[in-house]
Structure formats: C-alpha cells, structure tokens
Enzyme design. Sequence first.
Site, PDB file in Angstrom:
ATOM      1  N   ASN A 163       0.833  -2.482 -14.298  1.00  7.91           N
ATOM      2  CA  ASN A 163       1.417  -1.945 -15.427  1.00  7.91           C
ATOM      3  C   ASN A 163       0.313  -1.328 -16.589  1.00  7.91           C
ATOM      4  OD1 ASN A 163       3.396  -0.669 -17.114  1.00  7.91           O
ATOM      5  ND2 ASN A 163       4.647  -2.335 -17.227  1.00  7.91           N
ATOM      6  N   PHE A 164       0.638  -0.750 -17.511  1.00  8.62           N
ATOM      7  CA  PHE A 164      -0.047  -0.241 -18.642  1.00  8.62           C
ATOM      8  C   PHE A 164      -1.562   0.030 -18.222  1.00  8.62           C
ATOM      9  CE2 PHE A 164       3.120  -3.437 -19.993  1.00  8.62           C
ATOM     10  CZ  PHE A 164       3.650  -2.763 -20.743  1.00  8.62           C
ATOM     11  N   LEU A 165      -1.583   1.017 -17.070  1.00 10.03           N
ATOM     12  CA  LEU A 165      -2.770   1.823 -17.161  1.00 10.03           C
ATOM     13  C   LEU A 165      -2.971   2.677 -18.070  1.00 10.03           C
ATOM     14  CD1 LEU A 165      -5.367   2.669 -15.386  1.00 10.03           C
ATOM     15  CD2 LEU A 165      -3.754   3.895 -13.806  1.00 10.03           C
ATOM     16  N   PHE A 186      -7.193   9.894  -2.061  1.00  8.01           N
ATOM     17  CA  PHE A 186      -7.129   8.555  -1.889  1.00  8.01           C
ATOM     18  C   PHE A 186      -6.274   7.940  -1.280  1.00  8.01           C
ATOM     19  CE2 PHE A 186      -5.706   4.426  -3.723  1.00  8.01           C
ATOM     20  CZ  PHE A 186      -6.895   3.844  -3.548  1.00  8.01           C
ATOM     21  N   LEU A 232       9.527  -2.420 -15.828  1.00 11.30           N
ATOM     22  CA  LEU A 232       9.430  -2.049 -17.267  1.00 11.30           C
ATOM     23  C   LEU A 232       8.338  -0.929 -17.505  1.00 11.30           C
ATOM     24  CD1 LEU A 232       8.916  -5.372 -18.804  1.00 11.30           C
ATOM     25  CD2 LEU A 232      11.013  -4.205 -18.759  1.00 11.30           C
ATOM     26  N   THR A 282       6.435   1.914  -9.615  1.00 15.65           N
ATOM     27  CA  THR A 282       6.718   3.473  -9.839  1.00 15.65           C
ATOM     28  C   THR A 282       5.972   4.204 -10.457  1.00 15.65           C
ATOM     29  OG1 THR A 282       7.485   2.328 -12.104  1.00 15.65           O
ATOM     30  CG2 THR A 282       9.318   1.946 -10.271  1.00 15.65           C
TER      31      THR A 282
END
Length: 475
Positions: A220-222, A78, A475, A256
């Site tokens: 974030n928070f996947l 991908f 974060l 990140t």
Amino acid sequence: EKPGRAGAMADGGGEAGPANTGSGASAPQDALVGASEAEKREMVMAMLAQMQTRASGAAGAGAKGGGSGAGARPSHRFWETQPVPQFDAGGGEGAESAAPDGGSEAGPIDAPKTVADVRKHPLKLPPAFEWTTCDMEDPAVLEEVYTLLSLNYVEDDDCMFRFDYRAEFLRWALQPPGYYPAWHVGVRAATGAKKLVAFITAVPADMVVRGERVRMAEVNFLCVHKKLRAKRLAPVLIQEVTRRVNLEGIWQAAYTAGVVLPRPVATCRYWHRSLDPRKLIDVRFSYLPRNSTMARQIKLYKLPAAPLTPGFRRMEERDVEDVGRLLRAHLAGFKLAPHLSDEEVAHWMLPRAGVIDSYVVQGEGGVVTDFGSFYTLPSSILGHPTHTELLAAYSYYNVANTVSLKVLMNDLLIAAKSQGYDVFNALDLMHNGMGADGGVLKELKFGIGDGNLQYYLYNWRTPQMEPSDVGLVLL
C-alpha cells in the site's frame, strides 16, 4: 488502492503517484459547460471514486497506458513477465494465456522458491537517493510520511480534493498484528536534509481463495514525490518491497488497482450516498439536480436522528470474540476473503476515533448477532473559501443476521451522519450490490460512481469472480 500488495516491479514506462484510471471519473471544468444539472452531478459525484481508484492505480505504475478505452490494449511489458494471469493474445479479458510455469489449475503460478533464493541486499538506487526503513513509532518519521502522502499521493484532476491520510490512520493501516517494520520502505535524498521522497509499504495477511488458505502480503501507499516522477523510482520501490516480503517466505499477494493490468480476478464499483447534500453541493462535489431545490435534496437524503435497530451499539473490547466468530462465519461464504484471528479483529475492528467505527447488535441474553463498520478517509478541500475538509466514511465489513443488510447499513448511515460525515462510500462487493440495479445500495439512495476498482492476485491463479464473490476490503 494500492500497489501490487506484495507485487513486483512495475515496468519502466511510467511512474507512481496519481495514475489516470482511464474511466472518465473526473469532472473537468470544460466538460461541465453545456451539461445538464443531472449530468453535472453525475460527473462530479465520481470525483472521490476517481481518487480512491487512482490511489489504487499505483499498482500500475510503469504500465504503459493504463486506460480502458477503445482500441488496442496497452502494453504491460513488466506484468507480462510476472507470475500473474495474462490476457489472451487478442487482448480479451475473458481468456488467460499460458502462465510462466505452463500450468492452468488453481494455485501458485511461479516455480517454488525458498528464502535462500532471495537476494540478501537492497536493490541499487540512482546515486542521488538512498534506502531508509520508516519507523512508524517515531513521531518525526510519521510526520514525514504524512507530509509526503498529503502533498503527493492522490488528488482529483481539477485539484479540488486531495486524500488526507492522517497519522492515526497510518498507524492503524500499517501496524497490524505480526507486521514487519522492515516492510515500511522509504527513499531519501542522499544529500542535504535527506528529505523523504518516496514510500511503499506491505503488511502480512492470511487470505482464503476458494477455500484454500494462503499467507499473503498487502502492499500500500506507493508514493513518489511529484518532482521525481521521471526518475523511475516506483519500479525499484515495488521490487524492493517484494524482496523484503520474499525474505519472510511469503510469495503471494492480493492487491487492488484503478487501472486494468494483467489480469483482474474481479472488478468492483464504488457507490456514494450523500449525508450532507448542502455542503456537497457548496464544495461542488455534487450539483443541484435540474428542477430540484436545496430543500428537496435535504429532504431526500434526510435520516433519522438515531439508529432504529434495538440493541444497536458501538463495539467494545468485550465483543471481540463474538465479532470474530461472526466475521469468520460470514467471510467463509466468499471466494476471496481474509481469515481474521481474534487478535486481528481487535486491531481492525475496535473503534478508534477518526479511523474506524464499528457497531454490534446485541440480542437477548447479551448475544452479539450482527456487526457493521466503516472507516474514515477525509479529503482536503482545495481553494474553497469556507470549507477545508470533506469527511467521508467507507463501508468496511458488515454481517447482517437478525436484521436485513439494508436495515444494518441504514443504521450505519445514521451513525455516520450523527458524527458529521458528509458522504458514505461503498463498493458493490459481498452482498452490497446483489439484486437488480445495485440492490441494497440503490435502495438506500446511493448513487453509482464510474470509478472501478480491480482486484488482483499475484502468483496465484484462480478463475475470475463476480463482485458478490469478493469478501475482501483493502484500505
């Protein structure tokens, strides 16, 4: 931590959730057998670094492999189609292959687009699922998000520790000034109780890359429920949040990951400083070194009862303008850093109990001269008869002007210890790791972890950077 902060759809080879960093950051039980006490301590001290980078590893969801071991580089089907810098044909990290637009200068990689080019309807999900926008102002929805993350987001390989992202932290992380509620994306089961089974978020941010200011998104928070990791929801989640970000005319991202993807702009390392060695040893986060005693460890990591710098105090609302001025001047010296308005400084830096702690040094005439901060990310301790929580502080943004960075960070360690924190973590970015063998971190008795955190830019080309060039903490 974090998925391609506005990134794009990951390839279909894998699924989101705790991703193996391939860095050897865990301390499996069989690996401890026969190891010296010092070796045991080094292995286990890496656990939370592993967890932090594995949270970031969600960015690589779907990337084949994801490890960094010897042999051929894993295929990233991908990412090799995306507007990101690529590895050279031989798999080396130092060279960049041609970008999709054929250019090589710094700046956007993809051809310019407009909002009119963006798909107006959500992507198609498998029949058993449906999209939802998670209203973080709704206590019931916030509780659902917390439950999903607490049970499915990140834990170490030995199932000894699990990150505990609490409601107050989530509100802080996901509702900065100018946030878009539509960027809090969830997936529910289409029938029955319609349980929340997957989640991904983005927030807008201004970044400065080598002097050029760029509007970006941070994703974030996947998180995908453990039982659904074979459903390939993560690629669609990332593609959907990308679509929603693009609808606001934002085309770049900083993100990140704990895994190596095409292609990091910088690689940073976590360091850890014991604050409560007795507890850390008791819960097996660290081990008693050979030829040492508990009394020696406690003495080694002992800190003064109160900060040592005159004028060191907790940040207050009246300090926002001064702190903003300090931060903008300080961050301008790095090649990758956020540009924070005073409104954003107030949101991100003003103290919130159990979320963010910030301090200033007030000099003569009431002038604020220095600034330091850390945020809170506890972990649940699983299966321990006495302890249920590991309280960790993470170094955030620090500006040392009239005192040295060592003195400023030592005062932050003292502040964290006085509030009952067990460990203090820091990345070797900005000025933290400058100098021989870890610089100020080594001098303050931090131990190096073996969990790397890769920094990436999506749809933006720039030469690779050293950790000391990075002024961005995600974060």
